[in-house]
Design a protein around this motif. Structure first.
Motif, PDB file in Angstrom:
ATOM      1  N   ASP A 134     -37.101  52.369 -49.022  1.00 39.87           N
ATOM      2  CA  ASP A 134     -35.805  51.724 -48.848  1.00 39.87           C
ATOM      3  C   ASP A 134     -35.590  50.597 -49.853  1.00 39.87           C
ATOM      4  N   ASN A 135     -36.656  49.959 -50.291  1.00 41.64           N
ATOM      5  CA  ASN A 135     -36.565  48.835 -51.219  1.00 41.64           C
ATOM      6  C   ASN A 135     -36.825  49.249 -52.660  1.00 41.64           C
ATOM      7  N   CYS A 136     -36.735  50.563 -52.953  1.00 43.16           N
ATOM      8  CA  CYS A 136     -37.031  51.069 -54.293  1.00 43.16           C
ATOM      9  C   CYS A 136     -35.921  51.983 -54.787  1.00 43.16           C
ATOM     10  N   TYR A 137     -35.835  52.077 -56.114  1.00 39.83           N
ATOM     11  CA  TYR A 137     -34.995  53.063 -56.783  1.00 39.83           C
ATOM     12  C   TYR A 137     -35.916  54.167 -57.292  1.00 39.83           C
ATOM     13  N   SER A 138     -35.411  55.387 -57.293  1.00 43.01           N
ATOM     14  CA  SER A 138     -36.143  56.439 -57.993  1.00 43.01           C
ATOM     15  C   SER A 138     -35.768  56.337 -59.474  1.00 43.01           C
ATOM     16  N   ILE A 139     -36.554  56.984 -60.319  1.00 40.35           N
ATOM     17  CA  ILE A 139     -36.290  56.941 -61.758  1.00 40.35           C
ATOM     18  C   ILE A 139     -34.903  57.508 -62.066  1.00 40.35           C
ATOM     19  N   GLY A 140     -34.544  58.603 -61.404  1.00 35.39           N
ATOM     20  CA  GLY A 140     -33.230  59.212 -61.614  1.00 35.39           C
ATOM     21  C   GLY A 140     -32.094  58.286 -61.202  1.00 35.39           C
ATOM     22  N   GLU A 141     -32.266  57.569 -60.082  1.00 34.46           N
ATOM     23  CA  GLU A 141     -31.229  56.624 -59.635  1.00 34.46           C
ATOM     24  C   GLU A 141     -31.030  55.504 -60.653  1.00 34.46           C
ATOM     25  N   ILE A 142     -32.127  55.020 -61.211  1.00 35.52           N
ATOM     26  CA  ILE A 142     -32.034  53.941 -62.207  1.00 35.52           C
ATOM     27  C   ILE A 142     -31.290  54.431 -63.442  1.00 35.52           C
ATOM     28  N   GLN A 143     -31.598  55.645 -63.877  1.00 34.12           N
ATOM     29  CA  GLN A 143     -30.946  56.189 -65.065  1.00 34.12           C
ATOM     30  C   GLN A 143     -29.446  56.346 -64.849  1.00 34.12           C
ATOM     31  N   LYS A 144     -29.040  56.811 -63.674  1.00 34.66           N
ATOM     32  CA  LYS A 144     -27.614  56.984 -63.392  1.00 34.66           C
ATOM     33  C   LYS A 144     -26.904  55.643 -63.221  1.00 34.66           C
ATOM     34  N   LYS A 145     -27.494  54.745 -62.461  1.00 27.78           N
ATOM     35  CA  LYS A 145     -26.841  53.476 -62.148  1.00 27.78           C
ATOM     36  C   LYS A 145     -26.674  52.592 -63.384  1.00 27.78           C
ATOM     37  N   PHE A 146     -27.702  52.542 -64.230  1.00 27.99           N
ATOM     38  CA  PHE A 146     -27.669  51.631 -65.369  1.00 27.99           C
ATOM     39  C   PHE A 146     -27.434  52.344 -66.701  1.00 27.99           C
ATOM     40  N   LEU A 155     -40.114  52.671 -71.507  1.00 30.40           N
ATOM     41  CA  LEU A 155     -40.510  51.621 -72.439  1.00 30.40           C
ATOM     42  C   LEU A 155     -40.263  50.246 -71.829  1.00 30.40           C
ATOM     43  N   LEU A 156     -39.144  50.090 -71.172  1.00 31.18           N
ATOM     44  CA  LEU A 156     -38.819  48.829 -70.508  1.00 31.18           C
ATOM     45  C   LEU A 156     -39.824  48.517 -69.399  1.00 31.18           C
ATOM     46  N   LEU A 157     -40.152  49.508 -68.597  1.00 29.94           N
ATOM     47  CA  LEU A 157     -41.118  49.307 -67.516  1.00 29.94           C
ATOM     48  C   LEU A 157     -42.486  48.932 -68.073  1.00 29.94           C
ATOM     49  N   GLN A 158     -42.856  49.553 -69.167  1.00 26.38           N
ATOM     50  CA  GLN A 158     -44.158  49.272 -69.760  1.00 26.38           C
ATOM     51  C   GLN A 158     -44.193  47.873 -70.365  1.00 26.38           C
ATOM     52  N   ARG A 159     -43.135  47.494 -71.092  1.00 24.42           N
ATOM     53  CA  ARG A 159     -43.109  46.170 -71.733  1.00 24.42           C
ATOM     54  C   ARG A 159     -43.063  45.038 -70.717  1.00 24.42           C
ATOM     55  N   GLN A 160     -42.330  45.248 -69.639  1.00 20.18           N
ATOM     56  CA  GLN A 160     -42.188  44.199 -68.636  1.00 20.18           C
ATOM     57  C   GLN A 160     -43.344  44.188 -67.638  1.00 20.18           C
ATOM     58  N   GLY A 161     -44.184  45.217 -67.669  1.00 24.03           N
ATOM     59  CA  GLY A 161     -45.325  45.283 -66.757  1.00 24.03           C
ATOM     60  C   GLY A 161     -44.912  45.549 -65.319  1.00 24.03           C
ATOM     61  N   ILE A 162     -43.844  46.312 -65.144  1.00 24.52           N
ATOM     62  CA  ILE A 162     -43.337  46.599 -63.808  1.00 24.52           C
ATOM     63  C   ILE A 162     -44.122  47.771 -63.219  1.00 24.52           C
ATOM     64  N   SER A 163     -44.516  47.632 -61.962  1.00 23.28           N
ATOM     65  CA  SER A 163     -45.308  48.666 -61.293  1.00 23.28           C
ATOM     66  C   SER A 163     -44.427  49.835 -60.890  1.00 23.28           C
ATOM     67  N   LYS A 164     -44.986  51.041 -61.047  1.00 21.57           N
ATOM     68  CA  LYS A 164     -44.327  52.267 -60.605  1.00 21.57           C
ATOM     69  C   LYS A 164     -45.151  52.827 -59.459  1.00 21.57           C
ATOM     70  N   TYR A 165     -44.470  53.443 -58.508  1.00 21.91           N
ATOM     71  CA  TYR A 165     -45.128  54.026 -57.351  1.00 21.91           C
ATOM     72  C   TYR A 165     -44.747  55.496 -57.272  1.00 21.91           C
ATOM     73  N   THR A 171     -41.045  59.229 -58.611  1.00 24.56           N
ATOM     74  CA  THR A 171     -41.589  57.946 -59.029  1.00 24.56           C
ATOM     75  C   THR A 171     -40.573  56.874 -58.675  1.00 24.56           C
ATOM     76  N   TYR A 172     -41.045  55.814 -58.032  1.00 24.92           N
ATOM     77  CA  TYR A 172     -40.173  54.740 -57.562  1.00 24.92           C
ATOM     78  C   TYR A 172     -40.546  53.422 -58.229  1.00 24.92           C
ATOM     79  N   VAL A 173     -39.528  52.535 -58.323  1.00 25.89           N
ATOM     80  CA  VAL A 173     -39.708  51.196 -58.854  1.00 25.89           C
ATOM     81  C   VAL A 173     -38.983  50.250 -57.902  1.00 25.89           C
ATOM     82  N   ALA A 174     -39.558  49.077 -57.649  1.00 22.32           N
ATOM     83  CA  ALA A 174     -38.967  48.118 -56.720  1.00 22.32           C
ATOM     84  C   ALA A 174     -37.573  47.702 -57.199  1.00 22.32           C
ATOM     85  N   LYS A 175     -36.610  47.661 -56.254  1.00 24.52           N
ATOM     86  CA  LYS A 175     -35.226  47.301 -56.581  1.00 24.52           C
ATOM     87  C   LYS A 175     -35.127  45.895 -57.148  1.00 24.52           C
ATOM     88  N   THR A 176     -35.915  44.984 -56.601  1.00 26.66           N
ATOM     89  CA  THR A 176     -35.834  43.589 -57.055  1.00 26.66           C
ATOM     90  C   THR A 176     -36.202  43.463 -58.525  1.00 26.66           C
TER      91      THR A 176
END
Length: 187
Positions: A134-146, A155-165, A171-176
């Motif tokens: 509930d507190n995560c976006y899927s990769i597809g949702e992020i691509q559509k929304k942004f 590349l952005l996730l890797q550079r910023q050091g954001i965790s993927k689940y 694959t999900y990433v925290a919404k925050t």
């Protein structure tokens, strides 16, 4: 001796249906029989040649493994990478060489230490707890929304050091984390 039998068969070469007079007939005509024989003979020769080439290659590889100093071609054969890649490593200063006139020589122990994977526990991040779907976006949702490409997102996730689940095949990433980074980028 003639036969009065008529058996419907499929030619093993041309895959066409034909009427055979014996139970042992495999081909519809002498032409298909000859072509099948030639194809079988050709395939046997190619297989024998491939085995001979593989045996020569493995013998060369064994001789290279016994050597302490290797030239660039031998090092590329040993590692299974191109000569150009080894030259790039040398140009960047990541791999040491010795020059004897125009010939470049690499020590085998230098190659082994360069390609060894160091395990450093101090740099490993502790695993973060999964915040929940509930507190995560899927990769597809992020691509559509942004409106971001898959390569740009990773590349952005890797550079910023954001965790993927990964949960199942998604694959999900925290919404925050995503909202903080991508909403700031839009401003």
């Amino acid at each position: 001796m003639s036969s009065n039998m008529k058996i419907i068969r499929i030619c093993e070469f041309c895959r066409e249906q034909f009427t055979a007079k014996t139970t042992r007939t495999k081909y519809c005509s002498h032409r298909c029989n000859s072509r099948a024989y030639k194809l079988k003979d050709r395939n046997e020769k190619v297989e024998a040649s491939n085995q001979e080439t593989a045996a020569n290659f493995s013998a060369d590889l064994e001789r290279i493994r016994l050597r302490e100093f290797l030239n660039i071609t031998q090092a590329s054969l040993l590692l299974g990478i191109s000569r150009r890649t080894i030259y790039r490593l040398i140009d960047r200063g990541e791999l040491n060489i010795a020059k004897y006139g125009t010939r470049s020589v690499v020590r085998k122990c230098d190659l082994e230490t360069f390609f060894a994977i160091p395990i450093v526990e101090a740099t490993m991040k502790p695993l973060q707890e999964f915040p929940g779907i509930d507190n995560c976006y899927s990769i597809g949702e992020i691509q559509k929304k942004f409106s971001i490409s898959p390569a740009g997102l990773y590349l952005l996730l890797q550079r910023q050091g954001i965790s993927k689940y990964t949960v199942g095949k998604y694959t999900y990433v925290a919404k925050t984390d995503i909202d903080l980074i991508l909403n700031c980028a839009r401003i």
